[in-house]
Design a protein around this motif. Structure first.
Motif, mmCIF file in Angstrom:
data_model
loop_
_atom_site.group_PDB
_atom_site.id
_atom_site.type_symbol
_atom_site.label_atom_id
_atom_site.label_comp_id
_atom_site.label_asym_id
_atom_site.label_seq_id
_atom_site.Cartn_x
_atom_site.Cartn_y
_atom_site.Cartn_z
ATOM 1 N N ARG A 165 -10.378 -10.072 6.934
ATOM 2 C CA ARG A 165 -9.702 -10.702 5.805
ATOM 3 C C ARG A 165 -8.642 -9.774 5.216
ATOM 4 O O ARG A 165 -8.619 -8.574 5.516
ATOM 5 N N CYS A 166 -7.799 -10.374 4.388
ATOM 6 C CA CYS A 166 -6.752 -9.611 3.705
ATOM 7 C C CYS A 166 -7.250 -9.253 2.307
ATOM 8 O O CYS A 166 -7.870 -10.067 1.628
ATOM 9 N N TRP A 167 -6.928 -8.027 1.879
ATOM 10 C CA TRP A 167 -7.423 -7.523 0.588
ATOM 11 C C TRP A 167 -6.312 -7.388 -0.453
ATOM 12 O O TRP A 167 -6.460 -6.648 -1.426
ATOM 13 N N ARG A 209 -0.608 -8.980 -4.015
ATOM 14 C CA ARG A 209 0.291 -7.886 -3.644
ATOM 15 C C ARG A 209 -0.418 -6.792 -2.839
ATOM 16 O O ARG A 209 -1.620 -6.587 -2.970
ATOM 17 N N CYS A 210 0.360 -6.079 -2.036
ATOM 18 C CA CYS A 210 -0.192 -4.972 -1.226
ATOM 19 C C CYS A 210 0.964 -4.057 -0.822
ATOM 20 O O CYS A 210 2.078 -4.519 -0.546
ATOM 21 N N THR A 211 0.679 -2.766 -0.772
ATOM 22 C CA THR A 211 1.688 -1.775 -0.397
ATOM 23 C C THR A 211 2.290 -2.071 0.976
ATOM 24 O O THR A 211 3.444 -1.741 1.235
ATOM 25 N N THR A 242 -3.250 -7.485 12.008
ATOM 26 C CA THR A 242 -4.052 -6.326 11.602
ATOM 27 C C THR A 242 -3.951 -6.141 10.096
ATOM 28 O O THR A 242 -2.909 -6.425 9.512
ATOM 29 N N CYS A 243 -5.015 -5.644 9.512
ATOM 30 C CA CYS A 243 -4.935 -5.236 8.107
ATOM 31 C C CYS A 243 -4.778 -3.724 8.089
ATOM 32 O O CYS A 243 -5.650 -3.002 8.575
ATOM 33 N N TRP A 244 -3.673 -3.245 7.521
ATOM 34 C CA TRP A 244 -3.429 -1.791 7.514
ATOM 35 C C TRP A 244 -4.253 -1.075 6.458
ATOM 36 O O TRP A 244 -4.399 0.145 6.500
ATOM 37 N N TYR A 277 3.845 -5.747 11.796
ATOM 38 C CA TYR A 277 3.482 -6.647 10.702
ATOM 39 C C TYR A 277 1.976 -6.689 10.469
ATOM 40 O O TYR A 277 1.193 -6.512 11.391
ATOM 41 N N CYS A 278 1.610 -6.979 9.228
ATOM 42 C CA CYS A 278 0.177 -7.091 8.917
ATOM 43 C C CYS A 278 -0.232 -8.557 8.848
ATOM 44 O O CYS A 278 0.591 -9.455 8.881
ATOM 45 N N MET A 279 -1.523 -8.756 8.735
ATOM 46 C CA MET A 279 -2.141 -10.084 8.801
ATOM 47 C C MET A 279 -1.586 -11.094 7.782
ATOM 48 O O MET A 279 -1.527 -12.283 8.055
HETATM 49 S S1 SF4 Z 1 -3.667 -7.864 5.543
HETATM 50 FE FE1 SF4 Z 1 -4.218 -5.823 4.753
HETATM 51 S S2 SF4 Z 1 -2.300 -4.687 4.879
HETATM 52 FE FE2 SF4 Z 1 -1.753 -6.848 4.962
HETATM 53 S S3 SF4 Z 1 -1.377 -7.517 2.859
HETATM 54 FE FE3 SF4 Z 1 -3.531 -7.899 3.313
HETATM 55 S S4 SF4 Z 1 -4.583 -6.090 2.559
HETATM 56 FE FE4 SF4 Z 1 -2.453 -5.540 2.815
#
Ligand code: SF4
Ligand SMILES: Cc1cc2nc3c(=O)[nH]c(=O)nc-3n(C[C@H](O)[C@H](O)[C@H](O)COP(=O)(O)OP(=O)(O)OC[C@H]3O[C@@H](n4cnc5c(N)ncnc54)[C@H](O)[C@@H]3O)c2cc1C
Length: 327
Positions: A154-156, A121-123, A145-147, A137-139
């Motif tokens: 990578r995605c967090w 999950r992510c905000t 892009t990762c916001w 949109y994010c990655m």
């Molecule tokens: S890519 Fe970044 S902004 Fe998108 S879900 Fe992953 S951590 Fe969240």
């Protein structure tokens, strides 16, 4: 109101049928059990399967077998897990963790298998389609892009399963069945430290059951921090299972942190300083300090990440005090 998009629902009666349906339909298909994560995700268009392979009619997934160890079918509901006397007596922290997932209605539908496989999950991700489009949109879905950490490759997104940490602390393993046959792996090995590729099983592998070793003599707990006591995903989860000798020396320690990384994080250094030592308040303090260091929550769930990091220490201290009787 958010609406589900059109989709086809397939209802296999056996695990093998489900594997075949997933294999035949490739990337366009997705497994669904209770649907409490899948359907909201479809409404938000973060999942866009053309076909759902529903697991609810597969009897094999409803197994409940006690034989020294405990084997739980992946399709058992969280209500069943949290209220079953055998689990309450022998694995109380698992009953607690399952009982802390979301709401009674969702626990009546949600399954233990779905909870272990639940999406990270992510905000910036668990939002409606117009919200995500407006920001770009994010990655993790449709973007590049990762916001949370722009520039990151990578995605967090965060593993927010309530039952995964305690399953790992109890040494549980999962049995997966796919087109190449079946395999059993420790629950920890089900996860990658990556918000997108968070799970190691193939999309056409079915999690059939979970086996938890006999836990006689293990003292265990699960502590969860969330904004609302009534329901909310964890923003910190701490699972602890320890064994003490008669003289109070710790002979086994298993500590797993939830909701602070893309996978459940084993606090190995904290475990190591407990093992072989008599448990004291000072040692618990030391273990809690060590455990909170590798926990690196980012600013992508509820509440501030510096606060969440500090709360790892507080919640682990409380967990260790409880299991060692020093509270
Ligand atoms: S890519 Fe970044 S902004 Fe998108 S879900 Fe992953 S951590 Fe969240
Ligand atoms: C308002 C709300 C609050 C929530 N709060 C929490 C919370 O506090 N803690 C928490 O942990 N979760 C929470 N959830 C998420 C969810 O309800 C639970 O994780 C639940 O256990 C998911 O189980 P399910 O059977 O509904 O899974 P589904 O939604 O059916 O599936 C989830 C994922 O698991 C996969 N899957 C399901 N079963 C199998 C299987 N047998 N083999 C392989 N893959 C499988 C699906 O393909 C999907 O990727 C919440 C959800 C909502 C809507």
């Amino acid at each position: 109101m958010l609406r589900l998009p059109p989709f086809e629902y397939l209802a296999p009666r056996t695990v093998d049928e489900a594997v075949d349906m997933m294999t035949d339909n490739g990337w366009g298909a997705m497994l669904v059990a209770g649907g409490t994560d899948v359907y909201p995700g479809m409404k938000r268009r973060i999942f866009e399967p053309k076909k759902l392979v529903g697991l609810r009619q597969i009897e094999e997934l409803k197994k409940f077998e006690v034989n020294g160890k405990l084997t739980l079918g992946a399709g058992l509901t969280l209500t069943r897990i949290s209220t079953h006397p055998e689990i309450i007596n022998r694995y109380p922290a698992l009953a607690t963790a399952a009982g802390l997932v979301s709401t009674p209605q969702l626990r009546n539908m949600g399954t233990i298998g779905g909870n272990l496989c639940v999406d990270t999950r992510c905000t910036y991700y668990n939002q409606t389609e117009p919200w995500r489009q407006a920001l770009t949109y994010c990655m993790k879905k449709d973007g590049d892009t990762c916001w949370v950490a722009p520039g990151s490759l990578r995605c967090w997104a965060v593993n927010s399963s309530d039952t995964a940490p305690i399953m790992i602390a109890l040494g549980a393993s999962v049995r997966l069945v796919g087109p190449m046959g079946e395999r059993s792996i420790p629950v920890q090995a089900l996860y990658n430290n990556d918000g997108i590729e968070y799970i190691t099983k193939a999309p056409n592998e079915i999690l059939v059951d979970i086996t938890i070793p006999d836990a006689t003599g293990l003292r265990m707990t699960y502590k969860k921090l969330r904004r609302r006591g009534s329901f909310d995903f964890p923003i910190v989860g701490v699972a602890a299972a320890v064994r003490l000798a008669e003289d109070g020396t710790c002979t086994e320690a298993n500590i797993v942190l939830g909701a602070v990384a893309s996978y459940p994080l084993k606090a190995t250094d904290a475990e190591n300083i407990l093992i072989g030592q008599k448990i004291t308040d000072e040692l618990i303090e030391e273990a809690a300090k060590i455990a909170f260091k590798p926990a690196k929550p980012l600013d992508n769930t509820d509440m501030g990440h510096p606060y969440r990091k500090q709360m790892v220490r507080v919640y682990l201290k409380r967990a260790l005090q409880e299991v060692t009787g020093l509270s």
